[in-house]
Design an enzyme around this catalytic site. Structure first.
Site, PDB file in Angstrom:
ATOM      1  N   GLU A   1       0.820  -1.151   0.116  1.00  0.00           N
ATOM      2  CA  GLU A   1      -0.075  -0.036  -0.087  1.00  0.00           C
ATOM      3  C   GLU A   1       0.813   1.267   0.102  1.00  0.00           C
ATOM      4  OE1 GLU A   1      -2.776  -0.177   3.502  1.00  0.00           O
ATOM      5  OE2 GLU A   1      -3.702  -1.835   2.431  1.00  0.00           O
TER       6      GLU A   1
ATOM      7  N   GLU B   1      -4.317  -8.673   1.385  1.00  0.00           N
ATOM      8  CA  GLU B   1      -4.917  -8.510   2.366  1.00  0.00           C
ATOM      9  C   GLU B   1      -6.458  -8.474   2.373  1.00  0.00           C
ATOM     10  OE1 GLU B   1      -4.070  -4.982   5.035  1.00  0.00           O
ATOM     11  OE2 GLU B   1      -1.703  -5.497   4.684  1.00  0.00           O
TER      12      GLU B   1
HETATM   13  C1  GAL Z   1      -3.978  -2.182   5.654  1.00  0.00           C
HETATM   14  C2  GAL Z   1      -2.353  -2.326   5.879  1.00  0.00           C
HETATM   15  C3  GAL Z   1      -2.249  -3.187   7.165  1.00  0.00           C
HETATM   16  C4  GAL Z   1      -3.251  -2.754   8.453  1.00  0.00           C
HETATM   17  C5  GAL Z   1      -4.601  -2.895   7.848  1.00  0.00           C
HETATM   18  C6  GAL Z   1      -5.545  -2.675   9.080  1.00  0.00           C
HETATM   19  O1  GAL Z   1      -4.390  -1.257   5.020  1.00  0.00           O
HETATM   20  O2  GAL Z   1      -1.754  -2.677   5.073  1.00  0.00           O
HETATM   21  O3  GAL Z   1      -0.771  -2.994   7.746  1.00  0.00           O
HETATM   22  O4  GAL Z   1      -2.747  -1.578   8.830  1.00  0.00           O
HETATM   23  O5  GAL Z   1      -4.816  -2.013   6.886  1.00  0.00           O
HETATM   24  O6  GAL Z   1      -6.872  -2.743   8.562  1.00  0.00           O
END
Ligand code: GAL
Length: 892
Positions: free
Chosen positions: A491, A584
C-alpha cells in the site's frame, strides 16, 4: 531448545576428514562442518537511555538534531556494498575512525552496573506501558521502544581463531544497529528487520575482545505497529577458513520436477579472503533432512565435484546439477508433505577440509495460473492465508522459537496454509518453521518506499538502502521452499503515480536478478487496474479491493474515505495473464467472547456504537460480522472469493492480534483484527475459518455463550459455524428449526431465538448424515480455577516455554464466559514466570506482572525453565474467593 542450539553448534565444529574419505563419509553418517558458528546468547550487558547519551547518530532526523551530534552514516553505509551491484555505487569507508569519544564502546568501560541480559532481547516489552501517546504514538503500542540501547559483551579468541576469518552475524537489531569491536566502528545496518554480517577479523586480537552494539529507535512515529526494541533476534559468531562459502552463498533451485525425478541446480559463491592463491575442490552431497529432529537422513545424491583456482581476494561462483530419482517433494499439508533435503557443500585443499556449508532446501514446482490460481507440484492449492506481524504477544519482538511455533500450530489447526510476512522480513528461524510445517509464504520486504507512512519510518533511508535491503533479504531467504513469492511493497502512497511505477520497475529488476524462480509483487489498495504500476507486477496482490471497500448496504452511510465496488473482475480483465490474490482481506474486528446486541442482519457491517460496538466496554461483537470501515467480515470475503474461481486465495488481516494499531480503542495496547487474540486464545472466528478451510473435519461451533441473566425473554440470535451442510438448533430441547446451507453462505443463523437459561445444542449434518454437534450451557457462578499447559515438559535452556491457560470455572468445571477475577500466578521450583496476558487489548498491566484480571474467563501464564536447572516446576494460580489451582511441569 537447548538441544536445538547444541545441534546447530555441533554442525559447525571442526572435523578433520579428508577428500579421499569424502565418498565413504557420504553414505555413512551425516557430515560434520569445518566451520564454527556459535550463538551469542548470554554474557551480554545492556543499558537503555531515553535520550541520546553518546552524541552520535546514524543521520540527522527530525526527532534528533543538534550541533553536538556526530553523524556515523559514512562508516555504516559500506556494510551495504556486498549487496550493491554496480561497483561505482559502492560506499567508501572513511580512513579515520569517527572523531568522537564514545565511552560505551571503550574496552575499559565499566559496565558492571548494566543489566545482565540474554539475546534475543526486547527492552520495551518488559517495561510498563506509557500513559499517553506523547513520546511514542498510540499506534506503536504504547511501550517505550524509543531511545538508545547499548549492548556489550566479551569475545574470547584463541590463537587458532586468528588464522580464521571471523564474522559477526546479526539476525535483527531494532534499529540503526552500529557495531564496535575493540573500539573500532566496524559497520552496521539501519533497517531493523534485516539480517546482516560484519567481517570483524581485522579488529580482533588473541584473548579478550570487546564487542559493543548500539541500537536506536527514534522518539516519535517510526512505525505503524509495535516494532520492538534492541537486539531482538539472534546474534552469531562465525569462524571460517579464509577460503570459504560466501555469506548466504548458495542458491539451490529445482527444475523439471515430477514424482519420478527432479533436477537440483546449485550455485555456490566461494570467496578467498586469504593472502595466498588457492586451488580448491568443491563437493556437495545431498541428504534427506528431518527438520523437526534437526537430523540428516539418507544420502541421496552428489553434485559432481569441481576444482577452481582462487586468487587472493577472489570470489567465484561454482555451478552444478544432479538429477534425483523419485524425489520426496515439498508441499503444503494436508494433501502434500513438506519433505526437506540438506546439501552439504565442502571445500577441500587437496586432502585437507577447509570448510563446510549446509543449505536446507525442498524440491517442488510452482505454477502461477491466471485462471486456476497456484499449483504446487501440479496440484491446485487454494491460499488459505493470514497476515502476521512479527511480535509474539506478551513476549514482544524478541524471537522465541516455541512461541513462533505455537502461533503456527494454532493457525494450522484452523486450516491456514499460507502466511504473508507483513510487512517486513521475518526472523530466519520462522522460515525454518514454515519450511518444516509446510506453509506457503509471501516474504515481504518494505511497507514504505520514498514516500512516508509515518514521519520517521523507512522512507528516510530508502534511497540509500533499498537495493541492499532487497538483495540481502532475498539471498538470505531464497533457499526456503516455503517462500513462494516476494513482495517488495505494501500500500505504498506512490502506487498511483509514475514515480511508483518507476520505483517498482527498479525493485522488480533487482528481484528478478536475485531470483529467477519466483514472481514478485506489491500490494495495491487504491491503484486501479490500468494504473501503470500494475504493469510492473508479476502477480496482482490486492488489499481489500477484491471484495470491495466500504461496500455493501451496511456501509452506504459512510461518507468519508475511498469506496470501491468489488474489483476482482476488473483486475482479471485488465491483466488476464496475471494471477490474482487477496494479499489482505477482511480487516474484521472482534473481542474474544464479548457479544453485543442487536446483531446486524448483513454479512458484514462497519463497527460503531449502534452496530456491533460498545465504546464503554470496548467490545466489538464476537458475532464476527463487524469490521474496520474499509474491511469486510469473513462471510463476505468468502463469498467474493467463491464467486471468482480465478482468485488464488487470500490472506486475512490478521491471523493473530499484534501489539499496536488499535482501531476501535485508540488508547489500547493492541488491536482487534486477529482471528486469535494476543494471548493465543481463539476468537469465535477461528471456527468460522476452520469450517470453511477444513471442510472435511467434522466440527460445529455455537455462538454466543449462554449466560445472559439480563436477556431473559429477549431476542438473542444464535449462529453456528460448521463444516456440515445442514444444522438443527435446540434450546432446552426445543427445535428452533433445521436449516440447509444456502450457496455462498458460511454460517447458520437463527436470528429470532428468545433467550432462556439452560442449554443450546446444535446437530449438524453432511450429505444427510449426522456430522458434528456442539452444546453451550448457562453456567453456575465461578467457584474455582483450572490450569492446563500446552506442554508439560520443557527444555531447561531458559528459552523453551510452556503456555499455561487459566480458566475460571463453575462447580461443574464449565468455563464461566464472562468471569473477570483478578488472578495471581506463582511459579516455584525449576522455572520462572515470564509473562502473563488475557488477550484484552485495553489491559495495560505490564506483561511481566504476575497479577492480572481474567478476561472473559481466561488468562495466560507463560512459564520457562530456569536455564540449567532440571526437575519440577510448580505453577499455581490464586484468586480471592475461588479454589486455587496448581499444575506441575517438568524441566528436562
Ligand atoms: C492495511 C495495512 C495493514 C493494516 C490494515 C488494518 O491497509 O496494509 O498494515 O494496517 O490495513 O486494517
Amino acid at each position: 531448545m537447548r538441544n536445538l542450539y547444541r545441534l546447530i553448534y555441533l554442525r559447525y565444529v571442526f572435523c578433520g576428514s579428508s577428500l579421499s574419505e569424502a565418498s565413504a563419509i557420504k553414505k555413512r553418517e551425516p557430515p560434520k562442518a569445518a566451520n564454527e558458528r556459535v550463538r551469542l546468547h548470554d554474557g551480554w550487558r545492556f543499558r537503555r537511555y531515553e535520550e541520546i547519551p553518546d552524541n552520535v547518530i546514524y543521520d540527522f532526523r527530525e526527532d534528533a538534531d543538534g550541533d553536538n551530534l556526530h553523524v556515523l552514516k559514512p562508516w555504516i553505509l559500506p556494510t551495504a556494498n556486498d549487496f550493491i551491484k554496480n561497483p561505482d555505487n559502492h560506499h567508501t569507508r572513511p580512513t579515520e575512525q569517527p572523531d568522537v569519544r564514545i565511552e560505551f564502546a571503550k574496552n575499559s568501560y565499566d559496565d558492571s552496573e548494566w543489566a545482565n541480559v540474554t539475546v534475543p532481547h526486547d527492552w520495551a516489552i518488559e517495561l510498563p506501558f506509557l500513559e499517553d501517546g506523547d513520546t511514542i504514538p498510540l499506534m506503536m503500542g504504547q511501550l517505550p521502544v524509543h531511545g538508545v540501547g547499548w549492548y556489550r559483551r566479551t569475545l574470547e579468541m584463541v590463537s587458532d581463531d586468528l588464522e580464521k576469518v571471523v564474522y559477526l552475524d546479526i539476525d535483527g537489531g531494532m534499529s540503526y544497529s552500529m557495531v564496535w569491536v575493540n573500539e573500532h566502528l566496524v559497520g552496521g545496518w539501519p533497517f531493523g528487520y534485516n539480517s546482516f554480517r560484519l567481517d570483524i577479523t581485522s579488529f580482533l586480537k588473541q584473548g579478550k575482545n570487546s564487542l559493543a552494539i548500539r541500537v536506536e529507535n527514534p522518539r516519535g512515529p517510526s512505525s505503524r505497529w509495535y516494532p520492538g526494541a534492541g537486539l531482538y533476534r539472534n546474534v552469531w559468531l562465525t569462524k571460517v577458513h579464509p577460503t570459504h562459502v560466501a555469506h548466504w552463498g548458495t542458491f539451490i533451485t529445482s527444475n523439471d520436477v515430477s514424482p519420478e525425478s527432479a533436477t537440483v541446480d546449485l550455485a555456490v559463491q566461494i570467496e578467498n579472503k586469504g593472502i595466498e592463491k588457492r586451488t580448491i575442490t568443491v563437493t556437495t552431497q545431498i541428504y534427506e533432512y528431518d527438520a523437526k529432529e534437526r537430523q540428516h537422513g539418507e544420502f541421496v545424491a552428489e553434485i559432481p565435484q569441481r576444482k577452481i583456482n582462487l586468487l587472493r581476494g577472489d570470489r567465484q561462483s561454482v555451478n552444478g546439477s544432479v538429477r534425483i530419482k523419485k524425489p520426496r517433494l515439498w508441499g503444503p499439508p494436508p494433501t502434500q508433505f513438506p519433505h526437506l533435503y540438506v546439501a552439504m557443500t565442502r571445500l577441500w585443499d587437496g586432502e585437507k577440509l577447509l570448510g563446510s556449508y549446509e543449505t536446507q532446501f525442498g524440491i517442488r514446482s510452482l505454477q502461477f495460473d491466471p485462471d486456476k490460481g497456484l499449483l504446487v507440484n501440479n496440484e491446485h492449492v487454494y491460499l488459505q492465508g493470514v497476515n502476521q506481524h512479527h511480535d509474539l504477544g506478551a513476549l514482544g519482538a524478541a524471537f522465541n522459537q516455541r512461541a513462533a511455533e505455537r502461533q503456527l500450530e494454532i493457525l494450522q489447526e484452523m486450516g491456514t496454509n499460507a502466511i504473508r510476512m507483513s510487512h517486513n522480513p521475518p526472523a530466519p528461524e520462522l522460515l525454518d518453521l514454515t519450511d518444516r510445517m509446510g506453509f506457503l509464504v509471501i516474504d515481504e520486504v518494505f511497507d514504505s518506499w520514498l514516500e512516508k507512512k509515518t514521519d520517521l519510518d523507512f522512507h528516510l533511508i530508502f534511497e540509500d538502502w533499498y537495493e541492499a535491503d532487497l538483495r540481502s533479504v532475498m539471498r538470505r531467504d531464497r533457499n526456503h521452499p516455503s517462500v513462494f513469492m516476494w513482495s517488495y511493497g505494501n500500500e505504498v502512497p506512490e502506487q498511483n503515480d509514475e514515480m511508483g511505477a518507476q520505483i517498482s520497475s527498479s525493485l522488480r529488476a533487482i528481484a528478478h536478478a536475485e531470483d529467477h524462480t519466483r514472481p514478485t509483487s506489491f500490494s495495491l489498495n487504491t491503484a486501479t487496474p490500468n494504473a501503470s504500476i500494475t504493469d510492473t507486477a508479476d502477480i496482482i496482490n490486492l488489499n481489500y479491493q477484491g471484495e470491495g471497500i466500504r461496500y455493501g448496504p451496511a456501509y452506504n452511510h459512510l461518507t468519508e474515505g475511498t469506496k470501491k465496488t468489488p474489483q476482482y473482475d476488473a483486475f482479471h480483465e485488465g491483466h488476464p495473464d496475471k494471477l490474482i490474490l487477496g494479499s489482505e482481506v477482511a480487516s474484521a474486528l472482534s473481542l474474544r467472547g464479548s457479544f453485543v446486541f442487536p446483531v446486524t442482519p448483513y454479512n458484514s457491517a462497519p463497527v460503531n456504537d449502534t452496530s456491533g460496538g460498545d465504546s464503554d466496554t470496548l467490545a466489538v461483537s464476537a458475532y464476527e460480522l463487524y469490521t474496520a470501515q474499509p474491511g469486510s467480515a469473513a462471510d463476505r470475503v468468502f463469498k467474493a472469493q467463491d464467486e471468482h474461481s480465478f482468485v488464488a486465495g487470500g490472506f486475512v488481516w490478521a491471523g493473530w492480534d499484534y501489539i499496536g494499531e488499535p482501531y476501535w480503542c485508540e488508547t489500547c495496547r493492541s488491536g482487534y483484527y486477529g482471528i486469535i487474540d494476543l494471548a493465543g486464545f481463539k476468537k469465535e472466528r477461528f471456527w468460522l475459518y476452520q469450517a470453511h478451510w477444513k471442510s472435511i473435519l467434522p466440527m460445529a461451533h455455537i455462538i454466543p455463550h449462554w449466560n445472559w441473566p439480563d436477556r431473559e425473554g429477549k431476542v438473542t440470535p444464535v449462529h453456528v459455524f460448521t463444516s456440515g451442510d445442514e444444522a438443527e438448533l435446540f434450546v432446552n430441547g426445543n427445535s428452533q428449526g433445521r436449516l440447509k446451507r444456502e450457496s455462498l453462505e458460511y454460517r447458520f443463523r437463527w436470528d429470532n431465538v428468545t433467550y432462556e437459561p439452560g442449554e443450546v445444542h446444535a446437530v449438524t449434518y453432511k450429505d444427510g448424515k449426522k456430522w458434528a454437534t456442539d452444546t453451550v450451557r448457562t453456567t453456575g457462578a465461578a467457584t474455582g480455577l483450572r490450569l492446563t499447559a500446552d506442554r508439560t515438559k520443557i527444555a531447561s535452556d531458559g528459552e523453551d516455554i510452556s503456555f499455561v491457560t487459566l480458566e475460571v470455572v463453575d462447580p461443574d468445571g464449565h468455563l464461566v464466559p464472562d468471569a473477570a477475577h483478578t488472578v495471581t500466578f506463582s511459579v516455584s521450583g525449576a522455572g520462572n514466570l515470564v509473562a502473563t496476558d488475557n488477550g484484552f487489548p485495553a489491559d495495560m498491566t505490564a506483561f511481566t506482572s504476575a497479577r492480572r484480571k481474567a478476561f472473559n474467563g481466561l488468562c495466560l501464564g507463560i512459564v520457562s525453565a530456569t536455564a540449567g536447572s532440571f526437575g519440577t516446576i510448580s505453577v499455581k494460580a490464586e484468586s480471592e474467593g475461588l479454589e486455587p489451582a496448581e499444575i506441575i511441569l517438568q524441566s528436562v
